[in-house]
Motif scaffolding. Sequence first.
Motif, PDB file in Angstrom:
ATOM      1  N   ALA A 229       0.812  -1.223   0.000  1.00 19.43           N
ATOM      2  CA  ALA A 229       0.000   0.000   0.000  1.00 19.43           C
ATOM      3  C   ALA A 229       0.838   1.262   0.000  1.00 19.43           C
ATOM      4  CB  ALA A 229      -0.929  -0.004   1.212  1.00 19.43           C
ATOM      5  N   GLY A 230       2.092   1.193   0.438  1.00 15.70           N
ATOM      6  CA  GLY A 230       2.873   2.416   0.548  1.00 15.70           C
ATOM      7  C   GLY A 230       2.319   3.340   1.612  1.00 15.70           C
ATOM      8  N   SER A 231       2.638   4.626   1.513  1.00 13.14           N
ATOM      9  CA  SER A 231       2.217   5.595   2.529  1.00 13.14           C
ATOM     10  C   SER A 231       0.804   6.103   2.327  1.00 13.14           C
ATOM     11  CB  SER A 231       3.187   6.796   2.526  1.00 13.14           C
ATOM     12  OG  SER A 231       4.480   6.401   2.906  1.00 13.14           O
ATOM     13  N   TRP A 232       0.308   6.105   1.087  1.00 15.65           N
ATOM     14  CA  TRP A 232      -1.012   6.694   0.850  1.00 15.65           C
ATOM     15  C   TRP A 232      -1.954   5.788   0.068  1.00 15.65           C
ATOM     16  CZ3 TRP A 232      -1.774   6.839  -4.342  1.00 15.65           C
ATOM     17  CH2 TRP A 232      -0.628   6.902  -5.153  1.00 15.65           C
ATOM     18  N   GLY A 233      -1.478   4.618  -0.393  1.00 10.64           N
ATOM     19  CA  GLY A 233      -2.310   3.768  -1.233  1.00 10.64           C
ATOM     20  C   GLY A 233      -3.165   2.799  -0.440  1.00 10.64           C
ATOM     21  N   ARG A 234      -3.756   1.842  -1.140  1.00  2.00           N
ATOM     22  CA  ARG A 234      -4.604   0.797  -0.567  1.00  2.00           C
ATOM     23  C   ARG A 234      -4.031  -0.564  -0.943  1.00  2.00           C
ATOM     24  NH1 ARG A 234      -8.745   2.698   2.930  1.00  2.00           N
ATOM     25  NH2 ARG A 234      -9.052   4.881   2.336  1.00  2.00           N
ATOM     26  N   ALA A 235      -3.978  -1.485   0.018  1.00  7.34           N
ATOM     27  CA  ALA A 235      -3.550  -2.848  -0.276  1.00  7.34           C
ATOM     28  C   ALA A 235      -4.652  -3.557  -1.044  1.00  7.34           C
ATOM     29  CB  ALA A 235      -3.231  -3.597   1.017  1.00  7.34           C
ATOM     30  N   LEU A 236      -4.293  -4.167  -2.166  1.00  6.96           N
ATOM     31  CA  LEU A 236      -5.266  -4.808  -3.049  1.00  6.96           C
ATOM     32  C   LEU A 236      -4.906  -6.273  -3.250  1.00  6.96           C
ATOM     33  CD1 LEU A 236      -5.470  -2.091  -5.859  1.00  6.96           C
ATOM     34  CD2 LEU A 236      -7.037  -2.380  -3.935  1.00  6.96           C
ATOM     35  N   ARG A 237      -5.938  -7.093  -3.408  1.00  5.70           N
ATOM     36  CA  ARG A 237      -5.732  -8.472  -3.834  1.00  5.70           C
ATOM     37  C   ARG A 237      -5.705  -8.493  -5.350  1.00  5.70           C
ATOM     38  NH1 ARG A 237      -6.036 -12.410  -0.076  1.00  5.70           N
ATOM     39  NH2 ARG A 237      -6.833 -11.834   1.978  1.00  5.70           N
ATOM     40  N   MET A 238      -4.651  -9.125  -5.891  1.00 10.01           N
ATOM     41  CA  MET A 238      -4.469  -9.155  -7.324  1.00 10.01           C
ATOM     42  C   MET A 238      -4.090 -10.560  -7.758  1.00 10.01           C
ATOM     43  SD  MET A 238      -2.219  -5.670  -7.868  1.00 10.01           S
ATOM     44  CE  MET A 238      -2.040  -6.005  -9.613  1.00 10.01           C
ATOM     45  N   GLY A 239      -4.320 -10.834  -9.022  1.00 12.55           N
ATOM     46  CA  GLY A 239      -3.832 -12.054  -9.636  1.00 12.55           C
ATOM     47  C   GLY A 239      -2.794 -11.692 -10.669  1.00 12.55           C
ATOM     48  N   GLY A 240      -1.569 -12.197 -10.482  1.00 12.49           N
ATOM     49  CA  GLY A 240      -0.507 -11.837 -11.400  1.00 12.49           C
ATOM     50  C   GLY A 240       0.848 -12.193 -10.822  1.00 12.49           C
ATOM     51  N   VAL A 241       1.769 -11.241 -10.837  1.00 16.83           N
ATOM     52  CA  VAL A 241       3.131 -11.472 -10.375  1.00 16.83           C
ATOM     53  C   VAL A 241       3.544 -10.316  -9.466  1.00 16.83           C
ATOM     54  CG1 VAL A 241       4.073 -10.353 -12.443  1.00 16.83           C
ATOM     55  CG2 VAL A 241       5.524 -11.868 -11.082  1.00 16.83           C
ATOM     56  N   GLN A 242       4.329 -10.630  -8.455  1.00 13.49           N
ATOM     57  CA  GLN A 242       4.846  -9.619  -7.524  1.00 13.49           C
ATOM     58  C   GLN A 242       6.312  -9.926  -7.230  1.00 13.49           C
ATOM     59  OE1 GLN A 242       3.827  -9.762  -3.249  1.00 13.49           O
ATOM     60  NE2 GLN A 242       3.183  -7.621  -3.442  1.00 13.49           N
ATOM     61  N   TRP A 243       7.146  -8.911  -7.339  1.00 13.14           N
ATOM     62  CA  TRP A 243       8.563  -8.987  -6.979  1.00 13.14           C
ATOM     63  C   TRP A 243       8.802  -7.887  -5.947  1.00 13.14           C
ATOM     64  CZ3 TRP A 243      12.610 -12.003  -6.986  1.00 13.14           C
ATOM     65  CH2 TRP A 243      13.894 -11.487  -6.871  1.00 13.14           C
ATOM     66  N   ALA A 244       9.121  -8.293  -4.709  1.00 16.94           N
ATOM     67  CA  ALA A 244       9.149  -7.317  -3.618  1.00 16.94           C
ATOM     68  C   ALA A 244      10.278  -7.614  -2.648  1.00 16.94           C
ATOM     69  CB  ALA A 244       7.809  -7.317  -2.865  1.00 16.94           C
ATOM     70  N   THR A 245      10.780  -6.560  -2.013  1.00 15.64           N
ATOM     71  CA  THR A 245      11.762  -6.693  -0.946  1.00 15.64           C
ATOM     72  C   THR A 245      11.118  -7.361   0.265  1.00 15.64           C
ATOM     73  OG1 THR A 245      12.904  -4.691  -1.690  1.00 15.64           O
ATOM     74  CG2 THR A 245      13.312  -5.406   0.570  1.00 15.64           C
ATOM     75  N   ASP A 246      11.891  -8.255   0.909  1.00 14.14           N
ATOM     76  CA  ASP A 246      11.396  -8.958   2.092  1.00 14.14           C
ATOM     77  C   ASP A 246      12.548  -9.064   3.090  1.00 14.14           C
ATOM     78  OD1 ASP A 246      10.188 -10.463   3.992  1.00 14.14           O
ATOM     79  OD2 ASP A 246       9.584 -12.108   2.671  1.00 14.14           O
ATOM     80  N   PHE A 247      12.593  -8.120   4.038  1.00 19.82           N
ATOM     81  CA  PHE A 247      13.670  -8.119   5.022  1.00 19.82           C
ATOM     82  C   PHE A 247      13.564  -9.279   6.005  1.00 19.82           C
ATOM     83  CE2 PHE A 247      13.480  -3.408   4.094  1.00 19.82           C
ATOM     84  CZ  PHE A 247      14.640  -3.404   3.333  1.00 19.82           C
ATOM     85  N   SER A 248      12.399  -9.917   6.101  1.00 19.99           N
ATOM     86  CA  SER A 248      12.251 -11.030   7.033  1.00 19.99           C
ATOM     87  C   SER A 248      13.035 -12.263   6.591  1.00 19.99           C
ATOM     88  CB  SER A 248      10.767 -11.402   7.169  1.00 19.99           C
ATOM     89  OG  SER A 248      10.256 -11.934   5.966  1.00 19.99           O
ATOM     90  N   LEU A 249      13.555 -12.273   5.370  1.00 17.14           N
ATOM     91  CA  LEU A 249      14.372 -13.397   4.926  1.00 17.14           C
ATOM     92  C   LEU A 249      15.709 -13.447   5.652  1.00 17.14           C
ATOM     93  CD1 LEU A 249      13.739 -13.307   1.077  1.00 17.14           C
ATOM     94  CD2 LEU A 249      12.558 -14.631   2.814  1.00 17.14           C
ATOM     95  N   ARG A 250      16.057 -12.387   6.343  1.00 15.30           N
ATOM     96  CA  ARG A 250      17.276 -12.371   7.148  1.00 15.30           C
ATOM     97  C   ARG A 250      16.900 -11.914   8.557  1.00 15.30           C
ATOM     98  NH1 ARG A 250      22.249  -8.903   5.058  1.00 15.30           N
ATOM     99  NH2 ARG A 250      21.776 -10.172   3.206  1.00 15.30           N
ATOM    100  N   PRO A 251      16.430 -12.828   9.404  1.00 10.19           N
ATOM    101  CA  PRO A 251      16.048 -12.426  10.767  1.00 10.19           C
ATOM    102  C   PRO A 251      17.200 -11.740  11.485  1.00 10.19           C
ATOM    103  CG  PRO A 251      15.316 -14.655  10.307  1.00 10.19           C
ATOM    104  CD  PRO A 251      16.196 -14.260   9.157  1.00 10.19           C
ATOM    105  N   GLY A 252      16.860 -10.665  12.167  1.00  7.95           N
ATOM    106  CA  GLY A 252      17.885  -9.886  12.845  1.00  7.95           C
ATOM    107  C   GLY A 252      18.443  -8.761  12.006  1.00  7.95           C
ATOM    108  N   PHE A 253      18.140  -8.750  10.694  1.00  8.36           N
ATOM    109  CA  PHE A 253      18.613  -7.660   9.851  1.00  8.36           C
ATOM    110  C   PHE A 253      17.859  -6.384  10.209  1.00  8.36           C
ATOM    111  CE2 PHE A 253      18.113  -5.043   6.022  1.00  8.36           C
ATOM    112  CZ  PHE A 253      19.438  -4.809   5.711  1.00  8.36           C
TER     113      PHE A 253
END
Length: 809
Positions: A229-253
Amino acid sequence: MSRWARARSEWWSLLLAAPLAAVGQTSAEDLQRTLERLAAERAAAAPRFGETLLLGLRVNGQAQPQTVRAVRVPEGLALPQTLWQELQLRPPSTPPRMIDNELFLVLSDAPGALVRWRIEELSQTLELEAPPQAFGDQKIELDRMATQVTLPAQLGLFTNYDLQWQRRVGGEGSLDGLAELGLLTGRGDLNHLMLYRSSRGWTRLDTRWTWDRPEQLATLRLGDVISDAGSWGRALRMGGVQWATDFSLRPGFLSFPLPTLKGEASLPSTVDVFVNNSQRLQGRVQPGPFDISDLPLVTGQGEIRTVVKDLLGREQVVVQPYYISPSLLKPGLTAYSVELGWVRENYGTQSNRYGQGLTQLTWRRGINSGFTAEGRGELAADQQTVGASGLWLLQDWGTLNLSAAGSRSRDAQARSGWLGTLGVERQGFGWSGAVEVRRASPGFVQRGQPVSPRWSGSATVGTQWQGWGLGAGLVYQGTLQRPSPEGFINPGTRLWTFNAGRGLGAWGYVGLSMLKAGHGGGTAVSVFWTLPIGDHQSVSTSWQGQRGGGQPAQDQWQLQFQNNPPPGEGLGYQALAESGGRRQLQAQWQDRHVALSGGIARAQGRTDLRAGIGGGLAWLDGSVYAGRRVDGGFAVVEVADQPNVRVTHDNQVVARTDRSGRAFLPTLRGYQVNRVGVIADDLPLDADIESLDLQVTPAARRASLIRFPIGVSRTATFTLVDEQGHPVPAGADLRPVGQMRSFPVGLDGRAFVAGLGAAPGPHRLDVRWPGGGCEASIELPKADRELPDLGRVTCKALAPPPSSTRSDP
């Protein structure tokens, strides 16, 4: 020799010569010879440039282990560059010198030199006086290392099920449930979630392939995704592809900036760091300035106290306030999310309805430790919206957020428009709060909210007072500026909230909550008290009242007793009674295979029954396992074919091995250390135990096989005789073939052997003694006997017999 030493020598020469000339005790020739002798001594004592000295070393009064090779030069004293690096001294401003093919740096005699030096002639020691600024900077980094996956992934399948049956006595029943299917591989996982209602049948909820890229801190998702959603948008359910940063892949980072502690030391010192009066770090530093970065801190407002104590016991105390916001990014760190697909419509009621195509991009970057920038865009055929945001750190007080966005649309009533957002947030010891105000023009549109109110906002504040935790909030949304596409006009809403709570020690916890709806809405008040009476039991009572809003006044009392089920296997239950006549009793029972629930409720003359079952099934390594719900990844634990052995996960018993020595663990935390162990009391006495506790780190949503290094070692006793029936000589060396361990033969041929495999046999034995040797073979009984006596065992002579005692390998 320094300038001061040369001047001092000249003054002493004049003081010695002047009295001789004054009293006339010597002739002019004698005076001349005396002056020449003094001049010669002075010349001999003068520094000889190019002279090499081997000196001891003392820095700021502390003796050092090095023996220093120093060379006298006109500018001062030259020391090898390697010594400057060992002492962590900053390079001097004078140019370096190449002496005997080695690079030297010069200690200057100039008055403004940062490092002062002198040679103590009696002990031939070089003494250096260096302030902290003369040393190089030290940086103590506590940043977390990248996660190392230690548990290989296997091909696995699983399904989760959760069924709920409800029926009113005298009426019809219903059956609802959730079903989840998963395929786990080393290259990602496929997840399929379905909803079942007896009135409507099956509905597909989500189907998604997920592929984590820990080295890039990013995740690729194909199928049904939820947009950022970012700072001003809305989280939407979509069908397609998403490529996103995920800091949880390195716990403690730590993705957000942390304050850097700075200090300096003249001598080797100890450093203690206290955060909000709690010690977080203790270490040692060498002389010079030092920085401590990435210290683990609590987000929000706080205070850091750094105590530096040197070898002489002198202390420096530095107090530094700070403010940390997890919404900020470290300088130079970028986070992004890209989605391409179609907007999901009627989620939960229709399986495969997708609307218009949409592309979304959200990009954030830490510009510096106090500012993070964000850009976001929504691009569709009938609408385009772009905007920018900035998040500022307000010193040690809080954060400020500003956003601006503009839109363009094919809608005749909303050709173009804009949105502005202003927000302030603070988390602190004394009080915490947040305020956000949004202003939209009539023509502004965005996905998920095609029509926006002109004004909307929220405000919250919380504090501690006299042991009470107090909080208040306001949510406001104005009237929509035009009818929605469905033709509805939503009225403005204003909602006030207040809550208070206080711990009473052994008497539990008491709390109060209030909710007030604006524009003639009602008021709801709730007062409750909870009393723990054991590890899993509690009693609570509450009163709820409602007034206004065009409804008659309502009051309701409630009393509840609750016994939570243990984390492993066991029973939990809940009994509830309300003043309106409602009564309810429900229970939950779970073991390592399944979780069952059931309940009965009575209200207004009607009786409702409910029953449920939930759990999971998994396939791995050719076998199927039943267990509780699979959450994330799962594993199968092998314990050397030993049945009924308790298996622990983070010191909690969660499973038992089956007949083949395997146990099913339905939950493992991805990219984190999981402690998996077995209970030693459940293992046989002849078990060969290498480790009872393993620390494993799997990837997220993976199937794994964990093998414990535990084997079975059997023992036996027998009487060893030769082919004539005579006992083997006492003291003979008996060794099972293939083992390093040997056992001595006792009197009358009595023998004991251990470390044999679990198979019955045959087990070959090699027996040697001075001047002879033989070979024997034994078979163990199939019955589970811990120390069987095998009786007489014949040992056949070796041919040719050995001539000397065998040497150990």
